[in-house]
Motif scaffolding. Structure first.
Motif, PDB file in Angstrom:
ATOM      1  N   PRO A  13      -7.712  21.753  35.331  1.00  0.00           N
ATOM      2  CA  PRO A  13      -8.993  21.914  34.729  1.00  0.00           C
ATOM      3  C   PRO A  13      -9.310  23.630  35.018  1.00  0.00           C
ATOM      4  CG  PRO A  13      -8.832  19.846  36.387  1.00  0.00           C
ATOM      5  CD  PRO A  13      -7.737  20.710  36.397  1.00  0.00           C
ATOM      6  N   LYS A  14     -10.186  23.987  33.857  1.00  0.00           N
ATOM      7  CA  LYS A  14     -10.286  25.411  33.885  1.00  0.00           C
ATOM      8  C   LYS A  14     -11.042  25.910  34.984  1.00  0.00           C
ATOM      9  CE  LYS A  14     -13.018  28.772  30.945  1.00  0.00           C
ATOM     10  NZ  LYS A  14     -13.742  28.792  29.872  1.00  0.00           N
ATOM     11  N   ASP A  15     -12.033  25.130  35.617  1.00  0.00           N
ATOM     12  CA  ASP A  15     -12.849  25.539  36.841  1.00  0.00           C
ATOM     13  C   ASP A  15     -11.799  25.664  37.947  1.00  0.00           C
ATOM     14  OD1 ASP A  15     -12.699  22.838  36.684  1.00  0.00           O
ATOM     15  OD2 ASP A  15     -14.499  22.596  37.979  1.00  0.00           O
ATOM     16  N   VAL A  16     -10.841  24.934  38.002  1.00  0.00           N
ATOM     17  CA  VAL A  16     -10.086  25.029  39.097  1.00  0.00           C
ATOM     18  C   VAL A  16      -9.068  26.250  38.657  1.00  0.00           C
ATOM     19  CG1 VAL A  16      -8.001  23.697  40.315  1.00  0.00           C
ATOM     20  CG2 VAL A  16      -9.903  22.790  39.473  1.00  0.00           C
ATOM     21  N   ARG A  17      -8.652  26.349  37.668  1.00  0.00           N
ATOM     22  CA  ARG A  17      -7.773  27.660  37.335  1.00  0.00           C
ATOM     23  C   ARG A  17      -8.439  28.830  37.638  1.00  0.00           C
ATOM     24  NH1 ARG A  17      -7.064  24.841  32.326  1.00  0.00           N
ATOM     25  NH2 ARG A  17      -8.247  26.449  31.207  1.00  0.00           N
ATOM     26  N   GLU A  18      -9.624  28.988  37.132  1.00  0.00           N
ATOM     27  CA  GLU A  18     -10.647  30.148  37.487  1.00  0.00           C
ATOM     28  C   GLU A  18     -10.737  30.133  38.892  1.00  0.00           C
ATOM     29  OE1 GLU A  18     -13.862  29.592  35.026  1.00  0.00           O
ATOM     30  OE2 GLU A  18     -12.875  30.192  33.091  1.00  0.00           O
ATOM     31  N   ALA A  19     -11.003  29.205  39.676  1.00  0.00           N
ATOM     32  CA  ALA A  19     -11.244  29.334  41.058  1.00  0.00           C
ATOM     33  C   ALA A  19     -10.063  29.903  41.907  1.00  0.00           C
ATOM     34  CB  ALA A  19     -11.849  27.965  41.863  1.00  0.00           C
TER      35      ALA A  19
END
Length: 82
Positions: A13-19
């Motif tokens: 997920p995008k939020d995980v990739r970004e984090a």
């Protein structure tokens, strides 16, 4: 919610990739921690490993210095000094 495909692939997920700072082409690893796995960028894992080995090297050097002091003290005592 991510779903495992027939080829056992999962989209991060995008939020995980970004984090985690994961970008296309980055290598990731799954690190076991007890009864779960943690997703990490390979570079982050290597940094952690480098820190651990540095700490081990420092500890080994401290032990060597302590042994040298202890041996020196013991030799002086045997020779009647101190």
């Amino acid at each position: 919610m991510p779903v495992v495909t027939k080829k056992y692939q999962v989209t991060i997920p995008k939020d995980v990739r970004e984090a985690l700072g994961i970008k296309a082409g980055d290598e990731v690893v799954f690190v076991r921690e007890g009864d779960r796995y943690v997703l990490m960028k390979l570079t982050d894992l290597l940094k952690e490993f480098a820190e651990i080995t540095r700490d081990i090297d420092e500890t080994i050097e401290e032990v060597r210095q302590g042994l040298a002091r202890g041996i020196g003290r013991s030799l002086r005592e045997l020779e009647g000094g101190e």
